[in-house]
Design a protein around this motif. Structure first.
Motif, PDB file in Angstrom:
ATOM      1  N   HIS A 153       0.838  -1.215   0.000  1.00  0.00           N
ATOM      2  CA  HIS A 153       0.000   0.000   0.000  1.00  0.00           C
ATOM      3  C   HIS A 153       0.866   1.255   0.000  1.00  0.00           C
ATOM      4  N   MET A 154       1.905   1.272   0.812  1.00  0.00           N
ATOM      5  CA  MET A 154       2.761   2.464   0.907  1.00  0.00           C
ATOM      6  C   MET A 154       3.527   2.709  -0.389  1.00  0.00           C
ATOM      7  N   LEU A 155       3.920   1.644  -1.070  1.00  0.00           N
ATOM      8  CA  LEU A 155       4.549   1.825  -2.390  1.00  0.00           C
ATOM      9  C   LEU A 155       3.589   2.527  -3.347  1.00  0.00           C
ATOM     10  N   ALA A 156       2.352   2.104  -3.366  1.00  0.00           N
ATOM     11  CA  ALA A 156       1.354   2.732  -4.237  1.00  0.00           C
ATOM     12  C   ALA A 156       1.098   4.179  -3.805  1.00  0.00           C
ATOM     13  N   GLU A 157       1.045   4.417  -2.516  1.00  0.00           N
ATOM     14  CA  GLU A 157       0.811   5.766  -1.990  1.00  0.00           C
ATOM     15  C   GLU A 157       1.920   6.725  -2.431  1.00  0.00           C
ATOM     16  N   TYR A 158       3.159   6.311  -2.247  1.00  0.00           N
ATOM     17  CA  TYR A 158       4.276   7.168  -2.649  1.00  0.00           C
ATOM     18  C   TYR A 158       4.360   7.331  -4.164  1.00  0.00           C
TER      19      TYR A 158
END
Length: 178
Positions: A153-158
């Motif tokens: 999720h954090m990869l997609a967010e960034y």
């Protein structure tokens, strides 16, 4: 907001960590997440407080300052609150003002950057102490949430917000790349 000296040297291109071409799943996930964090930092490099707070893609309320606040809050939300179950307050969110991270830029963007850096550091500690298969208890969703899911999720967010940051930065001073 007073014009503040540059936060970072604009010449940071060589300081971004190379992404690995091979590695296990943990190495790939954490390396790419750190690369995205460094990319975001570079998008903010060399700007004044006024420039960081500029909403340069109208009619959107997005600014680099708002993205700094949002990403600090997102780091805290997913790693500390959702995965690790830490009892900490939201940074830039309230039920009656859910968009305050973007809308209320009444703090200093350099202080917000320091908060973001501290949240990233705490997130790295949490990740280092856990296995990808470990699960926390998402109190928002009332379901288990794995560290693997949080990292993806954090990869997609960034990735999404680095695209926003790229457009904002280009409108501020024409800088592209990183």
């Amino acid at each position: 907001m007073a014009d503040t000296p540059q936060f970072f040297s604009p010449d940071l291109e060589g300081e971004r960590t190379e992404r690995p071409l091979v590695g296990d799943e943990r190495t790939m996930l954490t390396s790419f997440l750190d690369w995205h964090r460094e990319t975001f930092r570079l998008k903010c490099a060399g700007l004044t407080a006024e420039q960081l707070s500029t909403r340069s893609v109208e009619p959107s309320s997005l600014s680099l300052h708002g993205l700094i606040r949002h990403l600090a809050g997102t780091e805290r939300w997913w790693f500390r609150m959702q995965f690790a179950g830490e009892d900490v307050d939201h940074l830039y969110y309230a039920d009656d003002d859910p968009d305050m991270d973007f809308d209320r830029l009444d703090d200093d963007p350099f202080e917000a950057m320091a908060v973001w850096e501290a949240e990233c550091a705490r997130s790295r500690e949490i990740v280092a102490a856990a296995d990808l298969e470990d699960v926390g208890r998402s109190w928002r969703y009332e379901k288990p949430v794995s560290l693997r899911r949080v990292l993806v999720h954090m990869l997609a967010e960034y990735a999404r917000h680095n695209g926003h940051a790229d457009l904002l930065r280009e409108r501020i001073d024409g800088a592209t790349g990183h």
